[in-house]
Scaffold this motif. Structure first.
Motif, mmCIF file in Angstrom:
data_model
loop_
_atom_site.group_PDB
_atom_site.id
_atom_site.type_symbol
_atom_site.label_atom_id
_atom_site.label_comp_id
_atom_site.label_asym_id
_atom_site.label_seq_id
_atom_site.Cartn_x
_atom_site.Cartn_y
_atom_site.Cartn_z
ATOM 1 N N ASP A 195 0.832 -1.207 0.000
ATOM 2 C CA ASP A 195 0.000 0.000 0.000
ATOM 3 C C ASP A 195 0.866 1.256 0.000
ATOM 4 O O ASP A 195 0.597 2.209 -0.750
ATOM 5 C CB ASP A 195 -0.921 0.004 1.224
ATOM 6 N N ALA A 196 1.918 1.265 0.814
ATOM 7 C CA ALA A 196 2.776 2.440 0.907
ATOM 8 C C ALA A 196 3.451 2.750 -0.424
ATOM 9 O O ALA A 196 3.535 3.909 -0.845
ATOM 10 C CB ALA A 196 3.823 2.246 1.999
ATOM 11 N N CYS A 199 -16.222 -6.318 0.744
ATOM 12 C CA CYS A 199 -15.722 -6.018 -0.601
ATOM 13 C C CYS A 199 -14.872 -7.204 -1.043
ATOM 14 O O CYS A 199 -13.674 -7.265 -0.759
ATOM 15 C CB CYS A 199 -14.915 -4.720 -0.646
ATOM 16 N N VAL A 200 -15.514 -8.144 -1.706
ATOM 17 C CA VAL A 200 -14.869 -9.383 -2.126
ATOM 18 C C VAL A 200 -14.206 -9.151 -3.477
ATOM 19 O O VAL A 200 -14.819 -8.616 -4.406
ATOM 20 C CB VAL A 200 -15.896 -10.527 -2.223
ATOM 21 N N ARG A 260 -10.222 1.977 3.311
ATOM 22 C CA ARG A 260 -8.876 1.413 3.424
ATOM 23 C C ARG A 260 -8.290 1.064 2.046
ATOM 24 O O ARG A 260 -7.079 0.948 1.901
ATOM 25 C CB ARG A 260 -8.896 0.150 4.294
ATOM 26 N N LEU A 261 -9.159 0.903 1.077
ATOM 27 C CA LEU A 261 -8.727 0.499 -0.262
ATOM 28 C C LEU A 261 -8.471 1.691 -1.186
ATOM 29 O O LEU A 261 -8.296 1.508 -2.387
ATOM 30 C CB LEU A 261 -9.800 -0.400 -0.896
ATOM 31 N N ALA A 313 -5.971 3.655 -1.934
ATOM 32 C CA ALA A 313 -4.771 3.655 -2.769
ATOM 33 C C ALA A 313 -4.716 2.396 -3.637
ATOM 34 O O ALA A 313 -4.438 2.463 -4.837
ATOM 35 C CB ALA A 313 -3.515 3.747 -1.905
ATOM 36 N N VAL A 314 -5.013 1.262 -3.036
ATOM 37 C CA VAL A 314 -4.869 -0.021 -3.730
ATOM 38 C C VAL A 314 -5.872 -0.163 -4.870
ATOM 39 O O VAL A 314 -5.520 -0.578 -5.987
ATOM 40 C CB VAL A 314 -5.038 -1.182 -2.729
ATOM 41 N N ALA A 315 -7.127 0.172 -4.610
ATOM 42 C CA ALA A 315 -8.203 -0.078 -5.574
ATOM 43 C C ALA A 315 -8.934 1.180 -5.998
ATOM 44 O O ALA A 315 -10.029 1.097 -6.550
ATOM 45 C CB ALA A 315 -9.190 -1.088 -4.983
ATOM 46 N N GLY A 316 -8.324 2.328 -5.767
ATOM 47 C CA GLY A 316 -8.995 3.580 -6.069
ATOM 48 C C GLY A 316 -9.434 3.695 -7.518
ATOM 49 O O GLY A 316 -10.484 4.283 -7.808
#
Length: 297
Positions: free
Chosen positions: A77-78, A127-128, A283-284, A286-289
């Motif tokens: 994520d970072a 969120c699967v 929480r998602l 950055a990862v899934a934006g």
């Protein structure tokens, strides 16, 4: 007109023996906060031959994290949050083949995941998501690493299946023999879930492993000797840094992945938008934006 792909930024995750990258211009250690906790360490950010680069020591400076305690989700994520597009992971491995010898490097392209005590996904109830990892590393990025290794004069095997074990203990002799019978080429403790998480984060990911020993199956080498491992790591660390220094010239300024790593989530989310957990979605970011923003419009 289609949007311009993001500018290239190389992320390097350094494994055992690789705790720094030489020659970064304007380098500084920065703290990155993530919703998955603290990364292994601060991240060294700078430019290498004009290309933005971020370096993260997987075990932390001073080697404070075990293979199990490495905060893999926070680390990926970072790097994504900083803008990395390409991630090269460097790690130490044992060889399960007589022709893959200590001192050699290997480009990992497949994994057998035998870890069991780690969080392996950014997704979950609310969120699967399911991504394909049939081909868990990026061929485009791997080929650039292979070319960089050749330019640096490093003996590198172009393909390897990595057996990821939990650790921190090394294998028993019976386990080592079993993994060889499965067709695994090298064995390590940190390749998973790192590669899985990088795919979920839509990052191009390549794994370059330094062979330090023959595990314990080899009749002429016996048990793994940590002192010998460290000696080989020290000898190989400068070679790994030389390889990384060659990468910027081999990668495009605005990478488009022909294998789809940068769009791995396009059809991955299963949960209907109105049923998704807002707390997990936050929480998602950055990862899934990319896909979450699209679904919201």
């Amino acid at each position: 007109m289609p949007a311009m792909p993001p500018a290239a930024m190389i992320g390097v995750i350094g494994g055992s023996g690789v705790y720094q990258i030489d020659g970064l211009e304007g380098a500084s250690w920065v703290k990155v906060s993530t919703p998955w906790g603290k990364p292994s360490d601060e991240i060294l950010v700078g430019r290498l031959n004009g290309t933005p680069m971020a370096f993260l020591p997987r075990h932390g400076r001073g080697h404070v994290h075990t293979p199990t305690s490495v905060p893999y989700r926070a680390n990926i994520d970072a790097l994504k949050r900083l803008g990395c597009t390409d991630v090269i992971a460097v790690s130490a491995v044992g060889s399960l083949r007589p022709d893959y010898q200590p001192g050699d490097f290997v480009l990992v392209d497949q994994y057998i995941d035998r870890t069991f005590a780690r969080e392996k996904s950014f997704f979950g109830p609310g969120c699967v998501g399911h991504v394909s990892i049939a081909h868990p590393t990026c061929t485009r990025l791997g080929q650039a690493c292979l070319q960089a290794a050749q330019q640096a004069g490093i003996k590198t095997h172009p393909s390897a299946t990595y057996l990821a074990m939990e650790g921190p203990q090394f294998s028993t002799l019976a386990e080592s023999r079993l993994y060889r019978s499965w067709g695994a080429d090298v064995i390590g403790m940190t390749g998973m879930p790192e590669a899985k998480l990088a795919r979920e984060a839509e990052l191009c990911y390549a794994s370059l492993a330094m062979i330090t020993d023959f595990d314990c199956w080899h009749p002429d080498h016996g048990a793994v000797d940590v002192a010998a491992v460290i000696q080989t790591l020290t000898a190989n660390a400068s070679a790994a840094r030389n390889l990384v220094a060659n990468l910027p010239a081999l990668l495009p300024d605005h990478p488009i992945c022909p294998h789809g790593c940068d769009h791995a989530l396009t059809y991955a989310l299963m949960t209907a938008p109105d049923k998704r957990d807002p707390e997990l979605l936050a929480r998602l970011d950055a990862v899934a934006g990319r896909v979450l923003t699209t679904d919201a419009t």
